[in-house]
Design a protein around this motif. Structure first.
Motif, PDB file in Angstrom:
ATOM      1  N   SER A 241       0.815  -1.201   0.000  1.00  0.00           N
ATOM      2  CA  SER A 241       0.000   0.000   0.000  1.00  0.00           C
ATOM      3  C   SER A 241       0.858   1.263   0.000  1.00  0.00           C
ATOM      4  N   LYS A 242       2.083   1.146   0.461  1.00  0.00           N
ATOM      5  CA  LYS A 242       2.971   2.306   0.484  1.00  0.00           C
ATOM      6  C   LYS A 242       4.388   1.820   0.263  1.00  0.00           C
ATOM      7  N   ALA A 243       5.326   2.765   0.244  1.00  0.00           N
ATOM      8  CA  ALA A 243       6.718   2.374   0.063  1.00  0.00           C
ATOM      9  C   ALA A 243       7.585   3.209   0.987  1.00  0.00           C
ATOM     10  N   ILE A 244       8.706   2.663   1.358  1.00  0.00           N
ATOM     11  CA  ILE A 244       9.667   3.440   2.140  1.00  0.00           C
ATOM     12  C   ILE A 244      10.751   3.915   1.193  1.00  0.00           C
ATOM     13  N   LEU A 245      10.888   5.223   1.152  1.00  0.00           N
ATOM     14  CA  LEU A 245      11.886   5.802   0.271  1.00  0.00           C
ATOM     15  C   LEU A 245      13.007   6.345   1.149  1.00  0.00           C
ATOM     16  N   THR A 246      14.206   5.932   0.876  1.00  0.00           N
ATOM     17  CA  THR A 246      15.330   6.447   1.642  1.00  0.00           C
ATOM     18  C   THR A 246      16.131   7.367   0.739  1.00  0.00           C
ATOM     19  N   ALA A 247      16.359   8.574   1.233  1.00  0.00           N
ATOM     20  CA  ALA A 247      17.096   9.551   0.440  1.00  0.00           C
ATOM     21  C   ALA A 247      18.416   9.846   1.121  1.00  0.00           C
ATOM     22  N   HIS A 248      19.361  10.290   0.349  1.00  0.00           N
ATOM     23  CA  HIS A 248      20.700  10.517   0.830  1.00  0.00           C
ATOM     24  C   HIS A 248      20.988  12.007   0.686  1.00  0.00           C
ATOM     25  N   ALA A 249      21.288  12.664   1.802  1.00  0.00           N
ATOM     26  CA  ALA A 249      21.568  14.096   1.724  1.00  0.00           C
ATOM     27  C   ALA A 249      22.551  14.488   2.809  1.00  0.00           C
ATOM     28  N   GLY A 250      23.587  15.175   2.445  1.00  0.00           N
ATOM     29  CA  GLY A 250      24.548  15.670   3.429  1.00  0.00           C
ATOM     30  C   GLY A 250      25.108  14.586   4.322  1.00  0.00           C
ATOM     31  N   GLY A 251      25.356  13.391   3.775  1.00  0.00           N
ATOM     32  CA  GLY A 251      25.925  12.310   4.573  1.00  0.00           C
ATOM     33  C   GLY A 251      24.927  11.638   5.486  1.00  0.00           C
ATOM     34  N   GLN A 252      23.634  11.945   5.341  1.00  0.00           N
ATOM     35  CA  GLN A 252      22.594  11.373   6.207  1.00  0.00           C
ATOM     36  C   GLN A 252      21.591  10.617   5.362  1.00  0.00           C
ATOM     37  N   LEU A 253      21.055   9.564   5.933  1.00  0.00           N
ATOM     38  CA  LEU A 253      19.969   8.859   5.265  1.00  0.00           C
ATOM     39  C   LEU A 253      18.661   9.338   5.856  1.00  0.00           C
ATOM     40  N   ILE A 254      17.719   9.663   4.990  1.00  0.00           N
ATOM     41  CA  ILE A 254      16.432  10.166   5.453  1.00  0.00           C
ATOM     42  C   ILE A 254      15.328   9.277   4.910  1.00  0.00           C
ATOM     43  N   ARG A 255      14.506   8.768   5.847  1.00  0.00           N
ATOM     44  CA  ARG A 255      13.432   7.859   5.444  1.00  0.00           C
ATOM     45  C   ARG A 255      12.125   8.634   5.324  1.00  0.00           C
ATOM     46  N   LEU A 256      11.402   8.356   4.262  1.00  0.00           N
ATOM     47  CA  LEU A 256      10.087   8.950   4.150  1.00  0.00           C
ATOM     48  C   LEU A 256       9.136   7.984   3.460  1.00  0.00           C
ATOM     49  N   ILE A 257       7.853   8.319   3.521  1.00  0.00           N
ATOM     50  CA  ILE A 257       6.846   7.421   2.972  1.00  0.00           C
ATOM     51  C   ILE A 257       6.401   7.932   1.614  1.00  0.00           C
ATOM     52  N   ALA A 258       6.327   7.035   0.659  1.00  0.00           N
ATOM     53  CA  ALA A 258       5.950   7.410  -0.702  1.00  0.00           C
ATOM     54  C   ALA A 258       4.943   6.393  -1.207  1.00  0.00           C
ATOM     55  N   PRO A 259       4.184   6.740  -2.265  1.00  0.00           N
ATOM     56  CA  PRO A 259       3.293   5.730  -2.843  1.00  0.00           C
ATOM     57  C   PRO A 259       4.101   4.589  -3.438  1.00  0.00           C
ATOM     58  N   ALA A 260       3.526   3.396  -3.435  1.00  0.00           N
ATOM     59  CA  ALA A 260       4.282   2.226  -3.846  1.00  0.00           C
ATOM     60  C   ALA A 260       4.571   2.205  -5.343  1.00  0.00           C
ATOM     61  N   ASP A 261       3.761   2.934  -6.118  1.00  0.00           N
ATOM     62  CA  ASP A 261       3.952   2.858  -7.570  1.00  0.00           C
ATOM     63  C   ASP A 261       4.893   3.936  -8.096  1.00  0.00           C
ATOM     64  N   LEU A 262       5.631   4.534  -7.211  1.00  0.00           N
ATOM     65  CA  LEU A 262       6.545   5.605  -7.606  1.00  0.00           C
ATOM     66  C   LEU A 262       7.722   5.034  -8.398  1.00  0.00           C
ATOM     67  N   GLU A 263       8.156   5.805  -9.375  1.00  0.00           N
ATOM     68  CA  GLU A 263       9.363   5.412 -10.117  1.00  0.00           C
ATOM     69  C   GLU A 263      10.556   6.082  -9.460  1.00  0.00           C
ATOM     70  N   ALA A 264      11.280   5.372  -8.655  1.00  0.00           N
ATOM     71  CA  ALA A 264      12.395   6.015  -7.961  1.00  0.00           C
ATOM     72  C   ALA A 264      13.623   5.133  -8.053  1.00  0.00           C
ATOM     73  N   ARG A 265      14.346   5.306  -9.124  1.00  0.00           N
ATOM     74  CA  ARG A 265      15.583   4.559  -9.264  1.00  0.00           C
ATOM     75  C   ARG A 265      16.649   5.173  -8.357  1.00  0.00           C
ATOM     76  N   PRO A 266      17.563   4.380  -7.870  1.00  0.00           N
ATOM     77  CA  PRO A 266      18.631   4.929  -7.033  1.00  0.00           C
ATOM     78  C   PRO A 266      19.389   6.043  -7.748  1.00  0.00           C
TER      79      PRO A 266
END
Lengths: 273, 378
Positions: free
Chosen positions: B317-342
């Motif tokens: 129903s959802k997806a966990i998206l982890t983003a990388h910024a300033g040497g930190q990993l940030i977790r956020l919630i995104a829709p599962a059908d998102l196109e998010a290649r690394p």
């Protein structure tokens, strides 16, 4: 496993039969001898005139019955004392954490691998000094070397298999510790207790060395008594065989009665869940 | 029905301190949840209340009476054990009937029969009564062990992870039933769990335990919106809260947070500002729940932070998206059908009004801007 090939099944059974013959033959031979006359002892193999003479001689006086009862008193006494001491000891070794626990447990076990002759001389002297020589209690006491390690080590595994939470649940349910022990713990260790008690009974019953050297004329057990049929001029093999056959009977009967417990009891405690 | 209180209770197992100065006050008829990771001392805490473990220090009181030296069988508590602790040689019926046959809580046999059937029906194990525990599935065993407690009317129910071994569906169902049951039982319940959802959904109040110490005691709202420490904030919520270290930058009258190198856009909320001023802090730790971070693949406004996609885990129903910024990993919630290649560039928008602020040195709660969670405590 699960091989249902009739030929291999046959082979298996044949092998088992062969082993049974091999293992039971001495027993069979002993029973055979017990029905022979002394004069037929050395010149017949399987064909002879069976006689109850040996058994008659055996029971003609109360002597043998006395030896038999001696053995019963001493063995039953030894096993009972071992249970009374061993059950709490096994429980403590399984449940409590104390200093030198493993060493203590190992010491109990080591009683089993020290040869009896190693301790017999000092024990003989001590027994003479403190008046335990040739008494029921003296033998019962020294037999603890044989029966106690069995009971402790088999039951320890059983107690360890019962999770402490089961005891806690019993307490919370409103039973005192003692009642929990009797109502919940004892039924769970029963197969182990029966098996351990029987095994140690057999070992104690068959003991020869201690009975021979730590008892004199007062407490003669059947194992020692069988020597009586060897006199200076002749050996009464027939009477000896009859005596030994009778003395083996209780073990056979007991083993048959609790066969079910025996196998289960010895294997269950050993396997950790 | 009882008030239960622990005062400065310490319990040691050899060198290991299982409970360290724990004080708890549990009110009558409360559903009190004890939450903590494995090895936090949750079970020990229950054992101390049940009388199975005796604390080295501190007192346990029931209805104001000190019960430290009272044996478990005389405390009138019912307990559900994590490993069920059923009596292996007794049938399900006898297991459930066991407390009613004990010298302490004895009932006539006809009454026992009635009660056992009543409880078995509620737990839907009435068709298993003649079986032995070894013939049951884990879920059924767990319900038998619940039954053994529910058949009584004790001062308090102690439940040690009673739903852990059930499968997800049954667990959900039992959770709902627990809530219902609690309303009917009218008995104090102390419930141990390591599942934060269980804690939040069931508890009237929650005590968070970590390494034998109480981190926080509060209502589910308190715990979630005003976690006393970073540990509590991290333990509640999946994916975990994002904790970032931020310096305070003063520009004129306004204060800004220096978040991941951007010190121009994150204004310190007014309510937080006064607390920081009071404590004279130069840096703070800021916690953002994953749901409070918005994202975009285009740089829409100046207040967005540039980051790169690190990983993307679709969960139905959802997806966990982890983003990388300033040497930190940030977790956020995104829709599962998102196109998010690394490594795809992504722009993050932090909602500072929902952020939770912690003292950088003590890692303890300072303040939050939003009012959710009841009263405002510094």
């Amino acid at each position: 496993m699960g091989n249902t090939n009739p030929f291999s099944k046959l082979l298996k059974n044949a092998a088992l039969l062969l082993y049974a013959l091999f293992a039971l033959f001495p027993l069979f031979w002993m029973i055979l001898i017990s029905f022979k006359h002394d004069r037929e002892m050395f010149n017949t193999v399987f064909l002879f005139h069976p006689t109850l003479e040996n058994y008659k001689v055996l029971f003609s006086s109360n002597e043998y019955i006395g030896y038999f009862l001696n053995n019963v008193y001493v063995s039953v006494g030894a096993v009972l004392v071992s249970i009374v001491v061993g059950v709490p000891a096994a429980y403590a070794l399984a449940r409590f954490d104390f200093k030198g626990k493993e060493n203590l447990a190992f010491t109990f076990l080591s009683f089993r691998f020290a040869p009896e002759l190693l301790v017999i001389l000092p024990l003989f002297l001590i027994y003479q000094k403190i008046g335990l020589y040739d008494t029921y209690f003296g033998l019962i006491w020294v037999y603890q070397l044989i029966s106690l390690p069995f009971i402790i080590w088999i039951l320890r595994g059983y107690f360890e298999d019962i999770s402490p939470e089961v005891e806690h649940a019993g307490r919370v349910d409103g039973y005192s510790w003692w009642r929990v022990f009797l109502k919940i713990i004892m039924p769970l260790i029963k197969p182990g207790l029966v098996a351990a008690a029987l095994l140690s009974f057999i070992f104690v019953w068959n003991n020869f060395t201690f009975a021979l050297l730590l008892a004199g004329q007062g407490v003669i057990t059947t194992t020692v008594a069988s020597l009586k049929y060897i006199s200076s001029d002749t050996v009464h093999y027939g009477q000896m065989a009859a005596a030994v056959t009778i003395s083996a009977l209780p073990e056979v009967i007991l083993a048959l009665l609790i066969q079910k417990h025996l196998v289960r009891g010895l294997s269950m405690g050993a396997v950790k869940g | 029905m009882a008030d239960i209180a622990l005062k400065q209770v310490t319990k040691k197992y050899k060198q290991h301190t299982a409970l360290n100065g724990v004080s708890i006050d549990i009110k009558d008829k409360e559903f009190f949840v004890i939450f903590g990771p494995a090895g936090a001392g949750k079970t020990t805490l229950l054992n101390v209340i049940a009388g199975i473990a005796v604390p080295e220090e501190g007192v346990v009181t029931m209805n104001g009476k000190v019960v430290n030296s009272i044996e478990p069988e005389d405390r009138n508590v019912a307990m559900v054990f994590e490993n069920y602790a059923l009596y292996p040689h007794m049938s399900v019926f006898d297991n459930i009937a066991s407390p009613l046959r004990s010298p302490r809580y004895r009932q006539p046999e006809s009454k026992i029969k009635e009660e056992v059937h009543r409880v078995a029906k509620i737990l839907r194990i009435d068709w298993l009564l003649q079986r032995l525990p070894s013939e049951l599935s884990n879920g059924q065993r767990q319900r038998v062990s619940l039954g053994r407690a529910l058949v009584r009317s004790p001062e308090v129910f102690l439940m040690d992870e009673p739903l852990t071994h059930l499968d997800a569906k049954l667990r959900h169902q039992m959770r709902a039933e627990f809530k219902e049951m609690q309303a009917n039982l009218n008995t104090t319940t102390i419930y141990v769990t390591h599942d934060y959802l269980e804690a939040l959904s069931l508890g009237d109040r929650i005590a968070v335990l970590n390494e034998g110490r109480i981190e926080q005691i509060g209502t589910p709202d308190d715990i979630y919106y005003r976690p006393a420490t970073e540990f509590v904030a991290e333990a509640f919520g999946e994916p975990e809260i994002n904790l970032l270290t931020a310096g305070i930058v003063r520009k004129g009258g306004e204060w800004y947070l220096n978040l991941l190198g951007d010190s121009d856009h994150f204004t310190v909320p007014r309510q937080v500002k006064s607390v920081i001023e009071e404590l004279q802090l130069e840096t703070v730790r800021v916690g953002f729940r994953p749901k409070d971070i918005k994202y975009s693949f285009t740089d829409d406004s100046a207040s967005m932070l540039r980051a790169a996609v690190y990983s993307f885990e679709p969960l139905g129903s959802k997806a966990i998206l982890t983003a990388h910024a300033g040497g930190q990993l940030i977790r956020l919630i995104a829709p599962a059908d998102l196109e998010a290649r690394p490594d795809r560039p992504i722009y993050l928008k932090f909602n500072v009004d929902e952020a939770i602020f912690f003292d950088e040195r003590t890692r303890r709660f300072i303040a939050r801007a939003g009012e959710k969670g009841g009263r405002f405590v510094g």
